[in-house]
Design an enzyme around this catalytic site. Structure first.
Site, mmCIF file in Angstrom:
data_model
loop_
_atom_site.group_PDB
_atom_site.id
_atom_site.type_symbol
_atom_site.label_atom_id
_atom_site.label_comp_id
_atom_site.label_asym_id
_atom_site.label_seq_id
_atom_site.Cartn_x
_atom_site.Cartn_y
_atom_site.Cartn_z
ATOM 1 N N ASP A 152 -2.457 -12.345 -0.003
ATOM 2 C CA ASP A 152 -3.405 -11.252 0.523
ATOM 3 C C ASP A 152 -4.678 -10.658 -0.580
ATOM 4 O OD1 ASP A 152 -1.703 -9.983 -1.072
ATOM 5 O OD2 ASP A 152 -0.660 -8.859 0.049
ATOM 6 N N ASN B 93 7.986 0.512 2.309
ATOM 7 C CA ASN B 93 8.090 0.269 3.815
ATOM 8 C C ASN B 93 8.475 -1.098 4.476
ATOM 9 O OD1 ASN B 93 5.731 -1.122 3.602
ATOM 10 N ND2 ASN B 93 4.446 0.165 4.678
ATOM 11 N N HIS C 10 7.023 -3.922 3.864
ATOM 12 C CA HIS C 10 6.067 -4.804 4.224
ATOM 13 C C HIS C 10 6.320 -6.199 3.273
ATOM 14 C CE1 HIS C 10 2.920 -2.819 1.188
ATOM 15 N NE2 HIS C 10 3.390 -3.935 0.525
#
Ligand code: F6R
Length: 247
Positions: free
Chosen positions: A66, A135, A137
């Site tokens: 990313d 969370n 991800h």
């Protein structure tokens, strides 16, 4: 899923580093997917050590998971800058064979489809290194993350912005969007290694490993991957009750 629990982060990183260094020795043209953030730094130090001891990275190709949208390469916190500083400048890789999505592209959609195509034409990813967000991800696939997603532009959640504010002078400076490989892009890798350390990851890991796969915990998609290993320290693994191997 193989779950390996180590006494310390250092021990986990040594084991993960040995796996990658050995893979590269046997497969000099390996294609490796990489992550950023705090977690992979100790692994990258093991790869750097391996290279100093003779592991040849000159034929290796890498794809990062990313990149923030809107941070120039010159910004210290852009993932391209992170990778150059923490790994690429310290091993004998050909920088032209290192790929990070271009978050400054004027055409982000094309950037995403091109990235997928580039991974495909490199023959796919042999080993994908992953961290996990608090969370759940993986990459920047924020919950709810469709398990069939491909590289795309993601709106970061408040939780991720708060978690990553520690890298910036203020929370306001954290970009609100990122380009990320999709969950399916990650699942296409032939092998995944997920690293997680510390007490901030316990509930995300519990959901990923022991609960029914759910888009609200994107890492739980990995339960359907044929070759995935978790490298955890004791603090991160404190809620895991499944059968595991302790080191
Ligand atoms: C970064 C990435 C993220 C991080 C995750 C954990 O490229 O893909 O999924 O792995 O946010 O970050 P750290 O390691 O900083 O806790």
């Amino acid at each position: 899923m193989e779950i390996k629990i180590f006494k310390t982060e250092e021990a986990a990183a040594v084991a993960a580093g040995r796996y990658i260094n050995n893979f590269v020795k046997k497969n000099p043209k390996a294609v490796i997917g990489l992550a950023t953030g705090s977690t992979p730094l100790s692994l990258y130090n093991e790869m750097i050590k391996g290279c100093k001891e003779g592991v040849d990275y000159s034929g290796v190709t890498t794809f990062n998971l990313d990149e923030y949208v809107g941070l120039p390469v010159t910004h210290n916190e852009s993932y391209r800058s992170f990778m150059n500083r923490n790994l690429f400048s310290q091993i004998n890789i050909n920088i032209r064979n290192t790929f990070v999505p271009d978050g400054m592209s004027a055409d982000l959609e094309t950037q995403c489809t091109d990235y997928e195509e580039r991974i495909r034409s490199a023959g796919g990813i042999d080993i994908q290194v992953l961290g996990i967000g608090s969370n759940g991800h993986i990459g920047f696939n924020e919950p709810p993350a469709p398990f069939d997603s491909r590289t795309s532009v993601i709106e970061l959640t408040e939780q991720t912005i708060n978690d990553n504010a520690r890298f910036f002078d203020s929370k306001e400076e954290v970009p609100k969007r990122a380009i990320s490989m999709g969950v399916q892009t990650i699942m296409d890798a032939r092998c995944c290694m997920l690293l997680a350390y510390g007490s901030g990851k316990t509930s995300a890991l519990k959901g990923a490993i022991e609960e029914v796969p759910d888009t609200m915990n994107p890492a739980s998609a990995l339960q359907n991957h044929p070759n995935v290993t978790f490298y955890l320290d004791e603090a991160a693994a404190s809620l895991i009750t499944k059968q595991v191997r302790e080191f």
